[in-house]
Enzyme design. Structure first.
Site: not given
Length: 450
Positions: A28, A101, A129, A174, A176, A327
């Site tokens: 992903k 997200g 979130r 993170s 992200q 995760d």
């Protein structure tokens, strides 16, 4: 659809002997980044093995909205005709990222240094979130963000007309946040620098280099320093997406806790920043081996063989391993329930702000199935009951979270009684063929009739 329409309750019944080979979907993280970097390149990027879950399809739709030409050729084969760095057009409508997200945060970064305005929303889970962790560093480039109280979606971003390069130390580990800053740095002059105190998954750095950006990574006393030279012309690529270790985790773990199991999961990406779960399982005594180890597209890859492992022991998982398996803690806590002794998972406060509060979701669902759980703000511990020792018989709330739903369906395979999940619908966001693959291996997952 995740967060939309009626719930899909599903019950997982105890089975023995999961057997066979399971081809899990593409990664992903790499699928999202392939779409976005393809859209920021000049020319055609071709992608094979794309994960066609809802999350990635939302990112594909978003890239179309920003002006890229995105084509589905069937069978996981896609192409993206990009618009170049800084070439995004202003979307005509709100960009709906669904449950993604990763998608929304990376796309915000990618558009943040282009002088356009875009409004983002998502499903009920995504709208709850926090986005402040992204918009705060993006504001340093000159980007303005207007959202709901608490930094929540829907949110409008006004891209910086005259972006400046940024030096930013991430306050939490993170990938992200790091990736959003690096993607924003693409259209800023000079050097954008991100400093990580703890290393997180490095797909963005690897892929930026692959697309022709100049990225330097240095380990220093203050942490991992990533320096990106801005305003490159990204070169389109042919990408074969490795298969997703986060998806493979569910099949591997189901085999470890289900008597008589022996499965092979081929072509799994084993990037060191993602493989923490597999290291942890082996430390617990899991019968998990790597076969046919090799490299594909700059990423280490192997076939994973997992067999029923009745002799697993609880361990203390090192907190510094958390970024490489953040995760996977939900499914690890399921395995821990079938080990002997206590498994302690610390340094995991990030789990409180995922698709759901994953610590609370797993603790309540495990307790409903007879497992003892202790928890704190950034840790939780599961007291193992040994092989075939978990009573089961309970119902777990998925809370619009694909990983929670899949974790409890795996629990039911090794438990004494069936385990019910109140809504398996969200699984489609990341692993649309989960139900079929598990069934092919011998799992018994039963949907309730409406």
């Amino acid at each position: 659809m995740s967060g939309h329409g009626p719930a899909t309750p599903m019950t997982s019944h105890p089975v023995t002997g999961l057997k066979g080979t399971a081809e899990v979907p593409g990664d992903k993280s790499i699928s999202h980044r392939s779409m976005i970097l393809g859209a920021l390149s000049v020319g055609e990027t071709r992608i094979e093995g794309l994960l066609e879950g809802e999350d990635v399809l939302r990112t594909a739709a978003a890239m179309r909205a920003f002006g890229a030409e995105v084509t589905d050729h069937g069978g996981g084969s896609w192409s993206v005709h990009g618009v170049g760095t800084g070439g995004f057009a202003e979307p005509e409508d709100v960009v709906d990222c669904g449950n993604a997200g990763t998608g929304v945060r990376l796309i915000m970064g990618a558009m943040a240094t282009t002088p356009i305005t875009a409004t983002f929303t998502g499903d009920a889970s995504l709208r709850s979130r926090p986005m402040g962790r992204i918009t705060e560093p993006l504001s340093l480039f000159g980007t303005a963000a207007y959202g709901r109280a608490g930094g929540l979606l829907p949110m409008t971003l006004q891209g910086a007309a005259s972006p400046v390069p940024v030096r930013y130390t991430t306050p939490v580990p993170s990938a992200q946040v790091k990736s959003a800053v690096l993607l924003a740095g693409l259209n800023a002059p000079g050097e954008t620098v991100v400093i990580e105190k703890e290393a997180t998954r490095d797909h963005t750095e690897r892929m930026l280099s692959g697309f022709g950006a100049t990225v330097a990574v240095e380990e220093t006393p203050e942490g991992r320093v990533i320096t990106l030279t801005g305003q490159p012309e990204l070169v389109p690529q042919d990408i074969t997406v490795p298969r997703d270790p986060s998806s493979a985790a569910f099949l591997v773990c189901a085999a470890l806790i289900t008597e008589g199991s022996d499965i092979l999961v081929p072509n799994i990406g084993l990037n060191p920043t993602r493989a923490g779960l597999f290291i942890t399982l082996r430390e617990m005594g899991a019968d998990l081996t790597y076969e046919n180890e090799r490299e594909a597209g700059g990423e280490p890859v192997a076939d994973l063989r997992a067999r029923f492992s009745p002799d697993m022991k609880g361990i203390n998982v090192p907190p510094e391993r958390a970024p490489s398996m953040i995760d996977e803690y939900p499914i690890l806590s399921v395995v821990a329930a079938f080990a002997e002794g206590r498994t302690m998972m610390a340094g995991v406060k990030e789990l409180r702000v995922k698709e759901s509060d994953r610590i609370d979701a797993m603790a309540r669902g495990l307790e409903a199935n007879g497992v003892t759980v202790e928890e704190g703000e950034d840790w939780w511990a599961v007291t193992g009951m040994g092989p075939k020792g978990v009573p089961g018989g309970g119902t777990a709330a998925a809370r619009l979270d694909h990983r929670i739903a899949m974790s409890f369906l795996c629990l039911g395979m090794g438990a004494q009684k069936p385990v019910k999940v109140d809504d398996a619908g969200p699984i489609a966001t990341s692993f649309p063929i989960f139900e079929r693959l598990m069934g092919d291996l011998g799992a018994r997952l039963v949907r309730e009739n409406h």
